[in-house]
Design a protein around this motif. Structure first.
Motif, PDB file in Angstrom:
ATOM      1  N   TRP A  63      59.392  19.673 -37.365  1.00 17.72           N
ATOM      2  CA  TRP A  63      58.948  19.943 -35.993  1.00 17.72           C
ATOM      3  C   TRP A  63      57.427  20.112 -35.946  1.00 17.72           C
ATOM      4  O   TRP A  63      56.766  19.604 -35.040  1.00 17.72           O
ATOM      5  N   ASP A  64      56.886  20.825 -36.935  1.00 15.92           N
ATOM      6  CA  ASP A  64      55.426  20.981 -37.010  1.00 15.92           C
ATOM      7  C   ASP A  64      54.746  19.623 -37.191  1.00 15.92           C
ATOM      8  O   ASP A  64      53.698  19.365 -36.597  1.00 15.92           O
ATOM      9  N   ASN A  65      55.341  18.758 -38.019  1.00 18.65           N
ATOM     10  CA  ASN A  65      54.779  17.424 -38.237  1.00 18.65           C
ATOM     11  C   ASN A  65      54.809  16.590 -36.960  1.00 18.65           C
ATOM     12  O   ASN A  65      53.851  15.877 -36.657  1.00 18.65           O
ATOM     13  N   VAL A  66      55.910  16.663 -36.223  1.00 15.71           N
ATOM     14  CA  VAL A  66      56.011  15.919 -34.962  1.00 15.71           C
ATOM     15  C   VAL A  66      54.967  16.433 -33.974  1.00 15.71           C
ATOM     16  O   VAL A  66      54.280  15.654 -33.304  1.00 15.71           O
ATOM     17  N   SER A  67      54.824  17.746 -33.886  1.00 15.46           N
ATOM     18  CA  SER A  67      53.837  18.341 -32.988  1.00 15.46           C
ATOM     19  C   SER A  67      52.429  17.897 -33.367  1.00 15.46           C
ATOM     20  O   SER A  67      51.614  17.571 -32.506  1.00 15.46           O
ATOM     21  N   TYR A  68      52.142  17.858 -34.668  1.00 15.10           N
ATOM     22  CA  TYR A  68      50.829  17.418 -35.133  1.00 15.10           C
ATOM     23  C   TYR A  68      50.601  15.950 -34.770  1.00 15.10           C
ATOM     24  O   TYR A  68      49.525  15.574 -34.311  1.00 15.10           O
ATOM     25  N   GLN A  69      51.624  15.115 -34.954  1.00 11.51           N
ATOM     26  CA  GLN A  69      51.509  13.696 -34.599  1.00 11.51           C
ATOM     27  C   GLN A  69      51.264  13.525 -33.095  1.00 11.51           C
ATOM     28  O   GLN A  69      50.464  12.693 -32.686  1.00 11.51           O
ATOM     29  N   GLN A  70      51.958  14.321 -32.291  1.00  4.75           N
ATOM     30  CA  GLN A  70      51.739  14.263 -30.845  1.00  4.75           C
ATOM     31  C   GLN A  70      50.298  14.641 -30.509  1.00  4.75           C
ATOM     32  O   GLN A  70      49.655  13.979 -29.694  1.00  4.75           O
ATOM     33  N   SER A  71      49.803  15.689 -31.135  1.00  9.13           N
ATOM     34  CA  SER A  71      48.438  16.125 -30.843  1.00  9.13           C
ATOM     35  C   SER A  71      47.421  15.081 -31.297  1.00  9.13           C
ATOM     36  O   SER A  71      46.384  14.896 -30.664  1.00  9.13           O
ATOM     37  N   GLN A  72      47.720  14.381 -32.393  1.00  9.28           N
ATOM     38  CA  GLN A  72      46.820  13.320 -32.842  1.00  9.28           C
ATOM     39  C   GLN A  72      46.790  12.169 -31.841  1.00  9.28           C
ATOM     40  O   GLN A  72      45.749  11.562 -31.609  1.00  9.28           O
ATOM     41  N   SER A  73      47.934  11.875 -31.244  1.00  3.04           N
ATOM     42  CA  SER A  73      47.956  10.798 -30.250  1.00  3.04           C
ATOM     43  C   SER A  73      47.255  11.227 -28.966  1.00  3.04           C
ATOM     44  O   SER A  73      46.844  10.384 -28.172  1.00  3.04           O
ATOM     45  N   MET A  74      47.090  12.534 -28.763  1.00  2.00           N
ATOM     46  CA  MET A  74      46.429  13.059 -27.565  1.00  2.00           C
ATOM     47  C   MET A  74      44.975  13.441 -27.817  1.00  2.00           C
ATOM     48  O   MET A  74      44.297  13.900 -26.901  1.00  2.00           O
ATOM     49  N   ARG A  75      44.482  13.253 -29.037  1.00  3.66           N
ATOM     50  CA  ARG A  75      43.168  13.811 -29.373  1.00  3.66           C
ATOM     51  C   ARG A  75      42.023  13.202 -28.585  1.00  3.66           C
ATOM     52  O   ARG A  75      40.976  13.825 -28.456  1.00  3.66           O
ATOM     53  N   ASN A  76      42.183  12.017 -28.045  1.00  8.98           N
ATOM     54  CA  ASN A  76      41.127  11.410 -27.230  1.00  8.98           C
ATOM     55  C   ASN A  76      41.331  11.676 -25.744  1.00  8.98           C
ATOM     56  O   ASN A  76      40.660  11.084 -24.917  1.00  8.98           O
ATOM     57  N   ASN A  77      42.283  12.556 -25.401  1.00  4.38           N
ATOM     58  CA  ASN A  77      42.590  12.829 -23.996  1.00  4.38           C
ATOM     59  C   ASN A  77      41.868  14.068 -23.493  1.00  4.38           C
ATOM     60  O   ASN A  77      41.747  15.057 -24.216  1.00  4.38           O
ATOM     61  N   LEU A  78      41.452  13.996 -22.242  1.00  6.01           N
ATOM     62  CA  LEU A  78      40.975  15.167 -21.518  1.00  6.01           C
ATOM     63  C   LEU A  78      41.748  15.239 -20.209  1.00  6.01           C
ATOM     64  O   LEU A  78      42.119  14.213 -19.639  1.00  6.01           O
ATOM     65  N   VAL A  79      41.969  16.467 -19.740  1.00  4.45           N
ATOM     66  CA  VAL A  79      42.652  16.695 -18.474  1.00  4.45           C
ATOM     67  C   VAL A  79      41.626  17.265 -17.502  1.00  4.45           C
ATOM     68  O   VAL A  79      40.932  18.238 -17.819  1.00  4.45           O
ATOM     69  N   PHE A  80      41.536  16.661 -16.332  1.00  7.53           N
ATOM     70  CA  PHE A  80      40.592  17.071 -15.291  1.00  7.53           C
ATOM     71  C   PHE A  80      41.386  17.650 -14.130  1.00  7.53           C
ATOM     72  O   PHE A  80      42.330  17.015 -13.647  1.00  7.53           O
TER      73      PHE A  80
END
Length: 174
Positions: free
Chosen positions: A26-43
């Motif tokens: 689960w930690d690995n999946v969460s880390y992978q998700q965060s890596q796919s979101m690392r170039n994202n910003l929310v406005f």
């Protein structure tokens, strides 16, 4: 009877191993998700073109570029030169009196970081910008923000990086 007790103990041990393995996965999946979101910003608080929830991605991107010029004080040339992989509104229908957030995936991390570091330009406005993280990481960060504020109140240097709080250079995890 003894055989049953031994078998039950083996099963309990196996369940513990599987739970530990599940937690690691689960930690690995969460880390992978965060890596796919690392170039994202929310406005937040950027007005929508219409209230019926069908703003096109092109319109959303144009509104974001204009927002970068007006709120973040970027020049028109810099705002135009930023490349996005995707810009869209948060899913769901807009609620009366609420504006859906814009999620922008920057093509280049350098551009994303340049925009993120200009957050102080938003002081005194209704606008905010923040990094996008998976729900599990956001939950950990919410818990750590309380500890971070307390450490800062005590005069310590404290900041969050991903799901870890650093206080005077020492990591503190939940």
């Amino acid at each position: 009877m003894e055989g049953t007790d031994i078998h039950a103990a083996e099963l309990a041990e196996r369940v513990q191993e599987l739970e530990k393995e599940r937690s690691t996965l689960w930690d690995n999946v969460s880390y992978q998700q965060s890596q796919s979101m690392r170039n994202n910003l929310v406005f937040t608080s950027v007005p929508e073109a219409n209230g019926n929830g069908n703003e096109t991605p092109e319109t959303t991107e144009a509104k974001l570029r204009q927002h970068l010029v007006s709120a973040f004080k970027l020049t028109e040339e810099v705002a135009t030169s930023i490349k996005f992989e995707r810009v869209h509104r948060s899913p769901g229908m807009p609620l009366h009196g609420k504006v859906r957030n814009i999620v922008a995936k920057f093509t280049f991390f350098k551009d994303r970081d340049m925009v993120r570091k200009r957050w102080k330009e938003l002081d005194g406005t209704a606008y905010r910008v923040f990094q996008q993280f998976p729900p599990e990481v956001m939950s950990k960060r919410r818990q750590l923000v309380v500890k971070m504020k307390e450490a800062r109140r005590l005069g310590k240097r404290a900041y969050l990086a991903y799901d870890t709080l650093y206080v005077d250079g020492t990591p503190v995890r939940t």
